[in-house]
Scaffold this motif. Structure first.
Motif, PDB file in Angstrom:
ATOM      1  N   ASN A  12       1.266  -1.893   6.875  1.00 52.38           N
ATOM      2  CA  ASN A  12       2.142  -1.852   7.937  1.00 52.38           C
ATOM      3  C   ASN A  12       2.083  -3.277   8.683  1.00 52.38           C
ATOM      4  O   ASN A  12       3.147  -3.975   9.270  1.00 52.38           O
ATOM      5  CB  ASN A  12       1.758  -0.617   8.902  1.00 52.38           C
ATOM      6  N   HIS A  13       0.808  -3.637   8.948  1.00 49.11           N
ATOM      7  CA  HIS A  13       0.511  -4.845   9.841  1.00 49.11           C
ATOM      8  C   HIS A  13       1.153  -6.165   8.953  1.00 49.11           C
ATOM      9  O   HIS A  13       1.539  -7.042   9.730  1.00 49.11           O
ATOM     10  CB  HIS A  13      -0.952  -5.070   9.742  1.00 49.11           C
ATOM     11  N   LEU A  14       0.998  -6.251   7.613  1.00 49.58           N
ATOM     12  CA  LEU A  14       1.549  -7.347   6.915  1.00 49.58           C
ATOM     13  C   LEU A  14       3.193  -7.027   6.749  1.00 49.58           C
ATOM     14  O   LEU A  14       3.679  -8.096   6.031  1.00 49.58           O
ATOM     15  CB  LEU A  14       0.812  -7.299   5.525  1.00 49.58           C
ATOM     16  N   GLY A  15       3.675  -6.355   7.274  1.00 43.01           N
ATOM     17  CA  GLY A  15       5.099  -6.049   6.984  1.00 43.01           C
ATOM     18  C   GLY A  15       5.626  -5.702   5.668  1.00 43.01           C
ATOM     19  O   GLY A  15       6.597  -6.035   5.181  1.00 43.01           O
ATOM     20  N   GLU A  16       4.707  -5.087   4.981  1.00 43.03           N
ATOM     21  CA  GLU A  16       5.105  -5.176   3.339  1.00 43.03           C
ATOM     22  C   GLU A  16       5.195  -3.336   3.263  1.00 43.03           C
ATOM     23  O   GLU A  16       4.336  -2.352   3.656  1.00 43.03           O
ATOM     24  CB  GLU A  16       3.712  -5.281   2.607  1.00 43.03           C
ATOM     25  N   PRO A  17       6.219  -2.825   2.572  1.00 43.37           N
ATOM     26  CA  PRO A  17       6.356  -1.410   1.974  1.00 43.37           C
ATOM     27  C   PRO A  17       5.148  -1.172   1.014  1.00 43.37           C
ATOM     28  O   PRO A  17       4.618  -2.020   0.331  1.00 43.37           O
ATOM     29  CB  PRO A  17       7.786  -1.464   1.471  1.00 43.37           C
ATOM     30  N   ILE A  18       4.955   0.143   0.973  1.00 42.72           N
ATOM     31  CA  ILE A  18       3.761   0.638   0.091  1.00 42.72           C
ATOM     32  C   ILE A  18       4.449   1.071  -1.150  1.00 42.72           C
ATOM     33  O   ILE A  18       5.626   1.495  -1.084  1.00 42.72           O
ATOM     34  CB  ILE A  18       3.005   1.626   0.574  1.00 42.72           C
ATOM     35  N   PRO A  19       4.286   0.394  -2.352  1.00 39.61           N
ATOM     36  CA  PRO A  19       4.922   0.596  -3.528  1.00 39.61           C
ATOM     37  C   PRO A  19       4.989   2.316  -3.657  1.00 39.61           C
ATOM     38  O   PRO A  19       4.369   3.096  -3.217  1.00 39.61           O
ATOM     39  CB  PRO A  19       3.778   0.534  -4.471  1.00 39.61           C
ATOM     40  N   LYS A  20       6.072   2.663  -4.630  1.00 34.65           N
ATOM     41  CA  LYS A  20       6.278   4.004  -4.771  1.00 34.65           C
ATOM     42  C   LYS A  20       5.254   5.021  -5.032  1.00 34.65           C
ATOM     43  O   LYS A  20       4.550   4.602  -5.986  1.00 34.65           O
ATOM     44  CB  LYS A  20       7.344   4.030  -5.862  1.00 34.65           C
ATOM     45  N   HIS A  21       5.265   6.019  -3.969  1.00 30.85           N
ATOM     46  CA  HIS A  21       4.212   6.953  -4.464  1.00 30.85           C
ATOM     47  C   HIS A  21       4.413   8.279  -4.113  1.00 30.85           C
ATOM     48  O   HIS A  21       5.606   8.798  -3.295  1.00 30.85           O
ATOM     49  CB  HIS A  21       2.847   6.486  -3.628  1.00 30.85           C
ATOM     50  N   GLU A  22       3.670   9.294  -4.588  1.00 32.64           N
ATOM     51  CA  GLU A  22       3.787  10.857  -4.252  1.00 32.64           C
ATOM     52  C   GLU A  22       2.994  11.597  -3.826  1.00 32.64           C
ATOM     53  O   GLU A  22       1.811  11.525  -4.363  1.00 32.64           O
ATOM     54  CB  GLU A  22       4.508  11.254  -5.375  1.00 32.64           C
ATOM     55  N   SER A  23       2.969  12.035  -2.737  1.00 33.26           N
ATOM     56  CA  SER A  23       1.748  12.903  -2.125  1.00 33.26           C
ATOM     57  C   SER A  23       1.476  14.077  -2.922  1.00 33.26           C
ATOM     58  O   SER A  23       2.454  14.881  -3.440  1.00 33.26           O
ATOM     59  CB  SER A  23       1.929  13.346  -0.709  1.00 33.26           C
ATOM     60  N   LEU A  24       0.408  14.605  -3.004  1.00 31.29           N
ATOM     61  CA  LEU A  24      -0.075  15.301  -4.034  1.00 31.29           C
ATOM     62  C   LEU A  24      -0.527  16.688  -3.358  1.00 31.29           C
ATOM     63  O   LEU A  24      -1.433  16.741  -2.458  1.00 31.29           O
ATOM     64  CB  LEU A  24      -1.569  14.892  -4.919  1.00 31.29           C
ATOM     65  N   GLU A  25       0.083  17.832  -3.558  1.00 32.04           N
ATOM     66  CA  GLU A  25      -0.434  19.052  -2.977  1.00 32.04           C
ATOM     67  C   GLU A  25      -1.607  19.655  -3.828  1.00 32.04           C
ATOM     68  O   GLU A  25      -2.414  20.155  -3.243  1.00 32.04           O
ATOM     69  CB  GLU A  25       0.580  19.966  -3.122  1.00 32.04           C
ATOM     70  N   THR A  26      -1.607  19.578  -4.975  1.00 32.60           N
ATOM     71  CA  THR A  26      -2.919  19.807  -5.928  1.00 32.60           C
ATOM     72  C   THR A  26      -3.250  18.415  -6.282  1.00 32.60           C
ATOM     73  O   THR A  26      -2.735  17.727  -7.196  1.00 32.60           O
ATOM     74  CB  THR A  26      -2.622  20.548  -7.199  1.00 32.60           C
ATOM     75  N   ILE A  27      -4.435  18.188  -5.872  1.00 33.29           N
ATOM     76  CA  ILE A  27      -4.997  16.833  -5.969  1.00 33.29           C
ATOM     77  C   ILE A  27      -5.686  16.694  -7.297  1.00 33.29           C
ATOM     78  O   ILE A  27      -5.422  15.399  -8.065  1.00 33.29           O
ATOM     79  CB  ILE A  27      -5.980  16.495  -4.856  1.00 33.29           C
ATOM     80  N   MET A  28      -6.345  17.410  -7.793  1.00 33.54           N
ATOM     81  CA  MET A  28      -7.016  17.581  -9.128  1.00 33.54           C
ATOM     82  C   MET A  28      -7.371  19.054  -9.579  1.00 33.54           C
ATOM     83  O   MET A  28      -7.557  19.921  -8.665  1.00 33.54           O
ATOM     84  CB  MET A  28      -7.968  16.711  -9.158  1.00 33.54           C
TER      85      MET A  28
END
Length: 498
Positions: free
Chosen positions: A74-90
Motif C-alpha cells: 500500500n505504501h509503495l502504491g503497488e497492488p498485491i498479486p492475485k490471491h485468495e483468502s483461505l477458510e481452511t488454512i491447512m
C-alpha cells in the motif's frame, strides 16, 4: 542535498523491501542478487510447462488493513498479486488424528474440542488465552518493535506501543511454550503433539524450546489471515522488484558478491564474481550471517563481537524439498497440509509441509494438471559425504512419497523432482542449503537475537539471521528496520501521512 547511495546484497523479501522503500524515499539503490530468481527461499523454478515455488508457499500478512505485506504494498502504491483468502488454512495429519486448521478462531476451538473431548475444557481455556495474548501482541508488533533494543528510540517505541492488556502475559517472559501447556494440563497430550507441529512449521523449534510469548503469538498467527497466492509468493517478490525499479533502483540478477571492502572515505565497495566493483555510502546484507562475515577482510571481521562470530559459525537446519506434478482425480480438502509422524526417518525431520496448486492456477500448471511443493528439515551434516549423496537423496525421496501416499494426498512418484541441500546451495546460494534462519528458541529471541545494526558503520543486516527471524513477514520487518535506520524516517509515521 546529496542522495544517500545504498548497495543491497540479496534479492529475498528483506532485501527487496529495503531497496523498494529506500528508492521510494530518494536514495540511490543498487541491489545485487546472485541467483536467477527473485524471492530467495520464496522464489520459484520452472521445469517444462510447470512452475514450482521453491520453499515458502503460504501467504501471510496480506489481510487489510494491518497485514504487514499489505502495509508495504500500500505504501509503495503497488497492488498485491492475485490471491485468495483461505477458510481452511491447512490440514494436519498425525498418526492418530487428522485436523483441519480453520481461519475462524471459534471454529478452530470447536474442532479441537470435538477431536479431543477429554481435554475440551483445557483446550478452550488455552486458546481463549492464546487469542487474547495474540490480540495484544498484534498491537505491539504493528509498531514494528526493534530488538535487541540498543538506542533510546528503541525503548521509547516499545514502551509506547505496550498496552495494559499485555501486562498479564509478562509472567511468561522467561518461560517456554511447554510451560504454558503444562499450566493448562495439556502437556504430553495429542494437543501437545499438534502444537509442536505448528511451532516446528512457524518457529522451527518445539514447545520445549520456544519462548512462551512467541509461541502464543505463533499459534494465533494463522488466524490473523492466510492466503493462497496464485503462482506463488515469488509473485510478491517480483512486484517488490518492479516497485523498486519504478522508483529508480537498479535491480540486478546473476551478480554474486564475493568480497566487501571499506574505503578510506568510509564508503563500501563490493566485488562480484567477475571482479566488477560498485561502491556506496551504505551496505545492506540480506544474506545469512554465515555467508556474510566471510565477505569482509580480516580487519573488519574482527570488529564483529563474539555474538556475531558465534552465530556465523552456528549451523542451522537445511531443507530437503520435493517437487511434483499430479492429476488429482479428487481434490483434497485443503491446498496446504502438514504431516507429522513418530518414527525417525533417515536424514529428515519428523514432519513435512505439502503445498498443492489451486485447480485454476494456470501460472503453475496447464489445464488438467497441478504442481506441489514438499519441504522438511534436515541436518546439514547428514549430506557431507558426497559419495553417499545420491543414495541418501533417493532414500529420502522414497520415504516422503510414502508418507504423502499414507495421508491420501496426490503424488505421482515417477514425476517427482527432489531438492537436497546442495541443490539449494547451488541455486539459492545458501551455504549448505541452510534456510529459515536460527530456530526461534529462547537463546535466539527477545534480548538475544542479532540486530539489523552491525558493529561496522553504515553496514546493515536484514533477512532471517536477525530479529525477528524467519518467514516472509519477519524478514520484511527487518527490511523496514534497515530502511528506517538509513533514511531516518518512520514507516508508521509515513503510513499516517498517506
Amino acid at each position: 542535498m546529496n542522495r544517500p547511495s545504498v548497495i543491497v546484497i540479496g534479492g529475498g523479501f528483506g532485501g527487496l523491501t529495503t531497496a523498494a522503500l529506500l528508492a521510494r524515499h530518494h536514495c540511490d539503490v543498487t541491489l545485487f542478487e546472485a541467483s536467477n530468481e527473485w524471492g530467495g527461499c520464496a522464489g520459484k523454478f520452472t521445469h517444462k510447462p510447470h512452475l514450482f515455488p521453491v520453499g515458502a508457499t503460504l501467504g501471510l500478512g496480506l489481510q487489510q488493513p494491518d497485514g504487514l505485506h499489505h502495509r508495504v504494498f500500500n505504501h509503495l502504491g503497488e497492488p498485491i498479486p492475485k490471491h485468495e483468502s483461505l477458510e481452511t488454512i491447512m490440514q494436519v495429519h498425525a498418526p492418530s488424528f487428522t485436523l483441519p486448521l480453520y481461519s475462524s478462531r471459534e471454529k478452530h476451538i470447536d474442532t479441537l474440542c470435538g477431536l479431543f473431548p477429554s481435554s475440551a475444557a483445557s483446550i478452550r481455556s488455552l486458546y481463549r488465552y492464546v487469542f487474547r495474548v495474540g490480540q495484544e501482541l498484534r498491537k505491539l508488533i504493528h509498531h514494528l518493535p526493534v530488538l535487541p533494543m540498543q538506542k533510546p528510540a528503541d525503548f521509547i517505541r516499545s514502551v509506547w506501543a505496550l498496552r495494559p492488556g499485555i501486562l498479564g502475559a509478562i509472567r511468561w517472559l522467561a518461560a517456554s511454550t511447554e510451560d504454558v501447556l503444562r499450566h493448562y494440563h495439556l502437556q504430553n497430550t495429542e494437543v501437545h503433539q499438534y502444537i509442536d507441529g505448528q511451532l516446528l512449521d512457524s518457529l522451527q523449534t518445539s514447545s520445549r524450546h520456544a519462548p512462551a510469548l512467541l509461541g502464543l503469538y505463533a499459534l494465533d498467527l494463522y488466524h490473523q489471515g492466510a492466503s493462497y497466492v496464485y503462482g506463488g509468493l515469488y509473485r510478491m517478490a517480483e512486484q517488490l522488484k518492479e516497485a523498486g525499479e519504478r522508483h529508480g533502483a537498479s535491480m540486478q540478477k546473476r551478480r554474486r558478491i564475493q568480497a566487501v571492502e571499506r574505503n578510506d572515505d568510509g564508503t563500501w565497495t563490493v566485488i562480484d564474481h567477475r571482479d566488477r566493483k560498485s561502491s556506496a555510502d551504505h551496505l545492506v546484507l540480506n544474506i545469512p550471517v554465515q555467508a556474510a562475515l566471510p565477505l569482509f577482510r580480516s580487519e573488519e571481521r574482527r570488529q564483529f563481537t563474539r555474538r556475531w562470530q558465534t552465530k556465523s559459525e552456528t549451523p542451522i537446519w537445511s531443507t530437503f524439498s520435493m517437487y511434483g506434478v499430479c492429476k488429482p482425480s479428487e481434490s483434497p480438502a485443503a491446498l496446504f497440509h502438514q504431516l507429522l509422524w513418530d518414527q525417525k526417518l533417515p536424514g529428515i525431520s519428523s514432519h513435512l509441509f505439502y503445498s498443492l496448486s489451486a485447480p485454476d492456477d494456470r501460472l503453475r500448471a496447464p489445464e488438467g494438471e497441478r504442481t506441489f511443493t514438499v519441504s522438511t528439515h534436515t541436518p546439514p551434516e547428514y549430506w557431507e559425504d558426497l559419495s553417499l549423496y545420491e543414495e541418501k537423496k533417493s532414500e529420502a525421496t522414497r520415504a516422503l512419497v510414502e508418507k504423502i501416499q499414507e495421508a491420501g494426498l496426490p503424488v505421482e512418484p515417477e514425476r517427482v523432482l527432489p531438492g537436497a541441500p546442495h541443490a539449494w546451495e547451488r541455486y539459492i546460494k545458501r551455504p549448505r542449503g541452510m534456510v529459515g534462519g536460527f530456530p526461534q528458541t529462547r537463546k535466539n529471541t527477545f534480548f538475544q537475537p542479532l540486530s539489523h545494526r552491525s558493529p561496522l558503520e553504515n553496514v546493515w543486516f536484514c533477512g532471517d539471521s536477525v530479529f525477528p527471524g524467519a518467514s516472509t513477514m519477519a524478514v520484511t520487518m527487518s527490511g523496514i528496520h534497515v530502511f528506517e535506520s538509513i533514511s531516518g524516517l518512520s514507516f508508521a509515521a509515513l503510513e499516517r501521512q498517506r
